[in-house]
Scaffold this motif. Structure first.
Motif, PDB file in Angstrom:
ATOM      1  N   MET A   1       0.849  -1.180   0.000  1.00  0.00           N
ATOM      2  CA  MET A   1       0.000   0.000   0.000  1.00  0.00           C
ATOM      3  C   MET A   1       0.887   1.233   0.000  1.00  0.00           C
ATOM      4  N   SER A   2       0.485   2.244  -0.733  1.00  0.00           N
ATOM      5  CA  SER A   2       1.275   3.458  -0.822  1.00  0.00           C
ATOM      6  C   SER A   2       1.103   4.302   0.434  1.00  0.00           C
ATOM      7  N   LEU A   3       2.202   4.952   0.842  1.00  0.00           N
ATOM      8  CA  LEU A   3       2.154   5.874   1.965  1.00  0.00           C
ATOM      9  C   LEU A   3       1.862   7.301   1.512  1.00  0.00           C
ATOM     10  N   TYR A   4       1.845   7.516   0.217  1.00  0.00           N
ATOM     11  CA  TYR A   4       1.731   8.876  -0.300  1.00  0.00           C
ATOM     12  C   TYR A   4       0.315   9.428  -0.259  1.00  0.00           C
ATOM     13  N   SER A   5      -0.661   8.566  -0.140  1.00  0.00           N
ATOM     14  CA  SER A   5      -2.044   9.034  -0.069  1.00  0.00           C
ATOM     15  C   SER A   5      -2.861   8.051   0.757  1.00  0.00           C
ATOM     16  N   ASP A   6      -4.009   8.508   1.252  1.00  0.00           N
ATOM     17  CA  ASP A   6      -4.894   7.620   2.007  1.00  0.00           C
ATOM     18  C   ASP A   6      -5.430   6.524   1.104  1.00  0.00           C
ATOM     19  N   HIS A   7      -5.623   5.357   1.674  1.00  0.00           N
ATOM     20  CA  HIS A   7      -6.034   4.197   0.886  1.00  0.00           C
ATOM     21  C   HIS A   7      -7.517   4.267   0.518  1.00  0.00           C
ATOM     22  N   HIS A   8      -7.793   4.091  -0.759  1.00  0.00           N
ATOM     23  CA  HIS A   8      -9.173   3.994  -1.231  1.00  0.00           C
ATOM     24  C   HIS A   8      -9.155   3.278  -2.577  1.00  0.00           C
ATOM     25  N   CYS A   9      -9.964   2.235  -2.689  1.00  0.00           N
ATOM     26  CA  CYS A   9      -9.917   1.406  -3.887  1.00  0.00           C
ATOM     27  C   CYS A   9     -10.895   1.855  -4.972  1.00  0.00           C
ATOM     28  N   GLY A  10     -12.125   2.175  -4.595  1.00  0.00           N
ATOM     29  CA  GLY A  10     -13.144   2.451  -5.597  1.00  0.00           C
ATOM     30  C   GLY A  10     -13.840   1.172  -6.029  1.00  0.00           C
ATOM     31  N   LYS A  11     -14.952   1.335  -6.716  1.00  0.00           N
ATOM     32  CA  LYS A  11     -15.796   0.199  -7.078  1.00  0.00           C
ATOM     33  C   LYS A  11     -15.155  -0.739  -8.097  1.00  0.00           C
ATOM     34  N   ALA A  12     -14.040  -0.334  -8.680  1.00  0.00           N
ATOM     35  CA  ALA A  12     -13.384  -1.195  -9.672  1.00  0.00           C
ATOM     36  C   ALA A  12     -12.941  -2.526  -9.081  1.00  0.00           C
ATOM     37  N   GLN A  13     -12.881  -2.607  -7.751  1.00  0.00           N
ATOM     38  CA  GLN A  13     -12.473  -3.853  -7.091  1.00  0.00           C
ATOM     39  C   GLN A  13     -13.600  -4.894  -7.036  1.00  0.00           C
ATOM     40  N   ILE A  14     -14.824  -4.488  -7.248  1.00  0.00           N
ATOM     41  CA  ILE A  14     -15.981  -5.364  -7.050  1.00  0.00           C
ATOM     42  C   ILE A  14     -16.399  -5.993  -8.390  1.00  0.00           C
ATOM     43  N   PRO A  15     -16.605  -7.313  -8.441  1.00  0.00           N
ATOM     44  CA  PRO A  15     -17.093  -7.925  -9.686  1.00  0.00           C
ATOM     45  C   PRO A  15     -18.494  -7.415 -10.016  1.00  0.00           C
ATOM     46  N   SER A  16     -18.597  -6.627 -11.060  1.00  0.00           N
ATOM     47  CA  SER A  16     -19.880  -5.986 -11.385  1.00  0.00           C
ATOM     48  C   SER A  16     -20.213  -6.037 -12.868  1.00  0.00           C
ATOM     49  N   LYS A  17     -19.393  -6.716 -13.643  1.00  0.00           N
ATOM     50  CA  LYS A  17     -19.615  -6.795 -15.084  1.00  0.00           C
ATOM     51  C   LYS A  17     -19.859  -8.248 -15.484  1.00  0.00           C
ATOM     52  N   THR A  18     -20.891  -8.483 -16.267  1.00  0.00           N
ATOM     53  CA  THR A  18     -21.139  -9.838 -16.761  1.00  0.00           C
ATOM     54  C   THR A  18     -20.068 -10.201 -17.776  1.00  0.00           C
ATOM     55  N   LEU A  19     -19.265 -11.203 -17.439  1.00  0.00           N
ATOM     56  CA  LEU A  19     -18.210 -11.655 -18.345  1.00  0.00           C
ATOM     57  C   LEU A  19     -18.655 -12.846 -19.181  1.00  0.00           C
TER      58      LEU A  19
ATOM     59  N   HIS B   1     -12.387 -11.831  -7.397  1.00  0.00           N
ATOM     60  CA  HIS B   1     -12.979 -11.030  -8.470  1.00  0.00           C
ATOM     61  C   HIS B   1     -13.914 -11.839  -9.366  1.00  0.00           C
ATOM     62  N   MET B   2     -14.354 -12.997  -8.898  1.00  0.00           N
ATOM     63  CA  MET B   2     -15.265 -13.827  -9.695  1.00  0.00           C
ATOM     64  C   MET B   2     -16.470 -14.225  -8.860  1.00  0.00           C
ATOM     65  N   LEU B   3     -17.658 -13.932  -9.388  1.00  0.00           N
ATOM     66  CA  LEU B   3     -18.911 -14.208  -8.699  1.00  0.00           C
ATOM     67  C   LEU B   3     -19.866 -14.872  -9.686  1.00  0.00           C
ATOM     68  N   ALA B   4     -20.618 -15.867  -9.215  1.00  0.00           N
ATOM     69  CA  ALA B   4     -21.601 -16.553 -10.068  1.00  0.00           C
ATOM     70  C   ALA B   4     -22.991 -16.353  -9.487  1.00  0.00           C
ATOM     71  N   SER B   5     -23.989 -16.231 -10.369  1.00  0.00           N
ATOM     72  CA  SER B   5     -25.386 -16.090  -9.934  1.00  0.00           C
ATOM     73  C   SER B   5     -26.263 -17.005 -10.771  1.00  0.00           C
ATOM     74  N   ALA B   6     -27.243 -17.641 -10.115  1.00  0.00           N
ATOM     75  CA  ALA B   6     -28.155 -18.583 -10.772  1.00  0.00           C
ATOM     76  C   ALA B   6     -29.564 -18.023 -10.755  1.00  0.00           C
ATOM     77  N   SER B   7     -30.286 -18.189 -11.857  1.00  0.00           N
ATOM     78  CA  SER B   7     -31.565 -17.497 -11.985  1.00  0.00           C
ATOM     79  C   SER B   7     -32.666 -18.381 -12.558  1.00  0.00           C
ATOM     80  N   ASP B   8     -33.903 -17.920 -12.324  1.00  0.00           N
ATOM     81  CA  ASP B   8     -35.065 -18.559 -12.945  1.00  0.00           C
ATOM     82  C   ASP B   8     -35.078 -18.373 -14.455  1.00  0.00           C
ATOM     83  N   ASP B   9     -34.236 -17.492 -14.976  1.00  0.00           N
ATOM     84  CA  ASP B   9     -34.187 -17.305 -16.433  1.00  0.00           C
ATOM     85  C   ASP B   9     -33.376 -18.401 -17.136  1.00  0.00           C
TER      86      ASP B   9
END
Length: 575
Positions: A241-259, A537-545
């Motif tokens: 982790m960098s000491l030059y700024s406070d730590h903050h990741c942002g939503k890019a860390q969360i699996p949110s795109k259907t691959l 970074h990998m999440l699976a979801s199952a659906s009635d579709d």
């Protein structure tokens, strides 16, 4: 024997001036000095009064003297001896008092009696610390006398100096045995140099007298860990982790795109679960089949085996501890055990006139557990022989089934609003009681927490280490008719994910309960989710579709180590 014949340590380069101060004998040393010559008073300097004390920083909580001393200590530890000495000189704040400097030098020179006398003059308030430190010093004196064949002097030290301290009687008896018979010395004696003795004494004395080693590093690491834990999106394996700024990741860390969208089932998909090693995904469907999917080197999933044979819908699956076998459970029907490599069914578990409703593996992999439609729980050997059963209202017809990692407690929904924690050996029962109907639950990897889904569209997090305690709530998803399942996931299981009847996948930060994402994409109710335990970074979801969606990161930077991933995102200065 340690101490007598040691090579002269670097600290011995210090020398005493005629006035008793300690100075550098040949310029500035690169190691922490035994003296800076900044305080001639042998007694430890008293702390300044509250009114006189200088503080720095915008919050007014950092004492300037402590801050400077810790920086000086860090400079010496890093080998920047000249810088450390200059800081002491310019600030007028010595790293150690003259009494402490003298004490350290006396230890290194083996002036045992003088060092004990100086120890009493340092100004330690706790007499027990003085006695314990004196014991260490005199013990070193005792062994060095023995090592020099001065047995009578060693015996005198033991009788007149060590024993009167009235501590560590068992150790005194061990020392006595060294005088009576030389043979036990090798076992009893802790061979240590004088510098090692000094390190032990530093750890024993209060931090106000001797600053602990690597104190600055510890404070910085502690601050970074607090920032990381407070970051709602932290989900990276990057340890730096960098000491030059406070730590903050942002939503890019969360699996949110259907691959990827998996479409091999012919009816609603009710259940999904990744294998422990993250290399496979198993799905169960209303089409009476289960599918084993393989995670490829590039992160894409493909069908490895389609498992057919159940006469009714398949409601759940369970991976063996070594991921080489898979259990599938039909709705009030049978449990089947499959070989993952071949896709062949190797055992069927059933009881005449009774349906099996849930299944899980015993942690050793030698037994399986199942819930039955008569509300009992049964344990089987792998060959189908029934080993043990627990009768009565231990489970419901629609219930999850788990066992803790130590194999001690079986967990099941025993009533509409209660979860049973049954001790397998003692038969003791503990309960989690909710005020709403329970629809499903999920056990954390460490077996210390249980995630409970309720009829009222809430998910509750319970700590079950001791007396069950409600420690978290998650809201926002939709549930009115179906069994919706949730799971732990992400790095260190820092997130909670859940399906929902509004066709979305919901993700919360586990500690804060903050809703981070609601992911659209499915066209039917999302029944179950599973987070890859080997890839945060990998999440699976199952659906009635009839589909399974694989979710990953929007921005893929670096391929995941050891493959079987969709990539890993580094944050805050990582490369």
């Amino acid at each position: 024997m340690g101490g007598v014949g040691d090579e002269e340590p670097a600290l011995k380069r210090m020398k005493f001036s005629s006035k008793g101060k300690i100075g550098l004998s040949n310029g500035c040393s690169s190691v922490e000095p035994v003296g800076g010559g900044l305080c001639s008073d042998l007694m430890a300097r008293p702390l300044p009064s509250e009114g006189d004390e200088q503080v720095i920083g915008s919050k007014g909580v950092i004492r300037k003297e402590e801050f400077v001393r810790i920086i000086a200590k860090a400079l010496y530890s890093l080998g920047y001896g000249k810088s450390g000495a200059h800081l002491e000189e310019e600030s007028g704040i010595p790293l150690h008092s003259a009494a402490v400097n003298l004490f350290m030098q006396q230890i290194l020179d083996g002036n045992w009696d003088d060092s004990v006398a100086t120890l009493h003059r340092i100004g330690l308030a706790d007499e027990s610390i003085v006695r314990a430190a004196s014991f260490l010093i005199l013990e070193q004196k005792f062994f060095e006398l023995l090592d020099g064949e001065k047995v009578m002097e060693a015996l005198k030290t033991l009788r007149t100096e060590i024993a009167p301290l009235c501590i560590k009687n068992s150790r005194i008896r061990e020392l006595s045995s060294c005088v009576v018979s030389p043979s036990p010395r090798r076992d009893v004696a802790r061979v240590r140099s004088r510098s090692k003795l000094l390190e032990e004494l530093k750890r024993m004395l209060p931090p106000t007298v001797m600053i602990p080693e690597k104190r600055l590093e510890h404070l910085v690491e502690q601050a970074l860990m607090v920032q990381r834990e407070a970051c709602p999106f932290h989900n990276s394996l990057d340890k730096q982790m960098s000491l030059y700024s406070d730590h903050h990741c942002g939503k890019a860390q969360i699996p949110s795109k259907t691959l990827q969208i998996l479409e091999a089932h012919d009816d609603e998909v009710w259940f999904v679960q990744f294998s422990h090693n993250g290399k496979y995904l198993a799905s169960a469907s209303n089409d009476r089949s289960a599918i084993i999917w393989e995670v490829g080197m590039n992160g894409e999933l493909s069908v490895k085996h389609k498992l057919s044979g159940h006469q009714k819908s398949v409601s759940s699956v369970s991976w063996s501890p070594n991921d080489q076998e898979l259990l599938t459970c039909g709705v009030e029907e049978t449990i089947r055990r499959w070989d993952v490599s071949t896709g062949k069914c190797i055992q069927i578990y059933e009881k005449a006139g009774i349906g099996l409703v849930s299944c899980t593996w015993f942690p050793s992999g030698k037994y399986i557990l199942s819930g039955l439609s008569d509300k009992s729980i049964c344990m089987w050997e792998l060959d189908g022989k029934e080993v043990e059963s627990w009768k009565g209202s231990k489970t419901l017809k629609i219930s999850d089934l788990e066992i803790t990692g130590d194999g001690e407690e079986i967990i099941s929904i025993c009533k509409d609003n209660a979860v049973l924690l049954l001790n397998r050996e003692s038969k003791d029962e503990r309960f989690i009681e909710e005020y709403q109907t329970i629809t499903s639950f999920c056990l954390s990897k460490d077996s210390n927490f249980l995630l409970v889904n309720l009829l009222n569209q809430e998910i509750h997090l319970w700590n079950i280490e001791g007396e069950p305690e409600l420690v978290g709530k998650y809201k926002g998803h939709r549930r009115s008719r179906f069994v919706i399942r949730s799971c732990f996931g992400g790095l260190k299981q820092s997130f909670i994910a859940s399906g929902s009847e509004d066709s979305q996948v919901y993700i919360w930060h586990r500690s804060s309960g903050e809703l981070l994402e609601a992911l659209p994409g499915h066209s039917g109710a999302v029944n179950c989710v599973s987070w890859n335990p080997a890839n945060p970074h990998m999440l699976a979801s199952a659906s009635d579709d009839r589909t399974i969606r694989i979710w990953g990161l929007n921005c893929l930077n670096v391929k995941y180590p050891n493959a079987h991933s969709n990539g890993i995102h580094y944050c805050n200065g990582g490369t």
